[in-house]
Enzyme design. Sequence first.
Site, PDB file in Angstrom:
ATOM      1  CG  HIS A 187      -2.271  -0.596   0.954  1.00  0.00           C
ATOM      2  ND1 HIS A 187      -2.823  -1.587   1.719  1.00  0.00           N
ATOM      3  CD2 HIS A 187      -3.178  -0.347  -0.023  1.00  0.00           C
ATOM      4  CE1 HIS A 187      -4.009  -1.917   1.228  1.00  0.00           C
ATOM      5  NE2 HIS A 187      -4.238  -1.179   0.182  1.00  0.00           N
ATOM      6  CD  GLU A 428       0.056 -20.761 -14.321  1.00  0.00           C
ATOM      7  OE1 GLU A 428       0.633 -19.796 -13.783  1.00  0.00           O
ATOM      8  OE2 GLU A 428      -1.070 -21.149 -13.983  1.00  0.00           O
ATOM      9  CG  ASP A 452       4.223 -19.696 -12.064  1.00  0.00           C
ATOM     10  OD1 ASP A 452       5.228 -19.560 -11.339  1.00  0.00           O
ATOM     11  OD2 ASP A 452       3.062 -19.752 -11.600  1.00  0.00           O
ATOM     12  NE  ARG A 462       7.737 -16.840 -10.359  1.00  0.00           N
ATOM     13  CZ  ARG A 462       6.662 -16.123 -10.121  1.00  0.00           C
ATOM     14  NH1 ARG A 462       6.752 -14.824 -10.032  1.00  0.00           N
ATOM     15  NH2 ARG A 462       5.489 -16.687  -9.988  1.00  0.00           N
ATOM     16  CB  CYS A 499      -2.159 -12.088 -17.734  1.00  0.00           C
ATOM     17  SG  CYS A 499      -1.900 -13.774 -17.144  1.00  0.00           S
TER      18      CYS A 499
END
Length: 567
Positions: A187, A428, A452, A462, A499
């Site tokens: 945030h 993925e 992925d 990763r 995406c």
Amino acid sequence: MLKGIAVSEGYAIAPILKIKEYEMNIIPSKINNPEKEIHKYEEAIAKSVDQLNELKTKYANKFDDNMLSLFDAHVTMCQDIDVVSKVKDLITKEKYNLTYALSTVVNEYIEMFNQMDDDYLKSRAVDLKDVSSRIIKNALGLQIIDFAKINKEVILAIHELTPSQATQLDPKYIKGFVSEVGGTTSHSAIVAKLLKIPAVFGITDVLNKVSDDETVIIDGFKGMLYDQPSDALIASYKTKIKTYERDLESLQTYKSKSLLTKDLNRFDILVNLGSTDEIKYLNDDKVDGIGLFRTELLFLEKHRMPTVEEQFEAYKKLLLSFEGQPVTIRTLDIGGDKPLPYFNHDKEFNPSLGYRGIRLLLNQKTLFKTQITALLRASVYGHLKIMFPMISTYEEFMEAKEFTKKVEKELIQEGVEVSSYELGMMIEVPSAAILADILAPECDFFSIGTNDLIQYTLATDRLNPKLNYLYQPFNPAILKLIKTTVDAANKFNTSISVCGETASHPLSAMILLGLGVKQLSVTPNALLEIKSFISAKTMDEINEITEHVMKLKTQKEILDYIEKIAA
């Protein structure tokens, strides 16, 4: 020169103001009067709620209603029934002091969030820590720093900026901030982007490496903090600031534009979201829908499984917000690195390759049915696309598809209205890309999750910094798998998007379009830059660049070539 993580773009030059908070030493101790301790806890909660409501009122003109909902979320966390109940149990049954009891309960959830691979979900730990810290300080009578009182131009240096502190920052005086910890999707990072305050997180031991009142430079693009800069470097960055401000102004012209090449070839540009609250960050940018909505937060925000009704309301809100545009909602991808605290996950030696995503859902049919029921009920409110994660085999997709159709049939027999919807899957796992020509006839759409796909194709964790060199979005193996998937999708008229993080960077977005991808789903803050970059290229240029890229042997060769082209 200190290196960190680039969190909020921009440049800043100003003196350092170090914020060192009182370190609370939370130790367990036994108490004799649990009732008194519980009363103290309830008073601290009430005081914290009052403070958060005051902050919401104070900043009502600074943020929109959606951003102000942060304070509402923190109020909810303060009063969370499950947390309060667990804390009171430790006080009454174990006779622990309030601060230790609260820290123990909250740390269970923080640890769970911190173990997750997804940065957005991991960042929720900071909100929990922020709320519990406020309650503890109020219980102990400690002062809470008021950042709104800063009235001179400074760059803040802090160990970790909490969400409630971030909302108090005034861009007139806070020209930038750096922290020792923090993530790009926290945030605090989101607020920094909204307020256009340059920020760099993750600078190790920065509080001991800089001095108060020392003039420094923040580079929010490179993730750099320049301490003791020369006059020449300061002059150089003053020029960069002026150029950047002009560039920002010119980007605003793309807010209302579609994703178009220079010769007016149009592509869909969609967004990735993790919660309905994130809709506000689109800032009226023109998009073509949602390419990925992660449902994990709906489950992780609660301390129990959300009901059909609770899920339905969230999906309904999402679909209504996009008024008939496609909304792709990914079914729950828990397990592995994303455990639920209230779900009995078995210990796994290699969770990324384990019991997660569609594998878990197909084995937990009650959980799967709850989500599919909520999704199908919401279908009447917009253009719903249901997407299954972690599909590795043809059989997995067909089982998930048949299960969805079975739930649909049952709902219709019960008199529940279900509108048309699409069923698709994430690409993925390398096996899914290789099987794309077999899967495409059964799918309405594919969505390539590059994060992925890179991890599994190159066999690299990763999260392991020693293996960063293997996380290669431009590795020829990745590009060839994408091309294989695109060709199969186009052959069977199956729509396809990307995406993953790769879609959110201009250079890689250009290559994806050259490979035949027709839809990009990106992070909201990448929209304008990608529109601007693609608008300067013709389709012939993009195709020519991509054809050359596909002949190269290494990521380095590819990056050197396309960066030279882009310059």
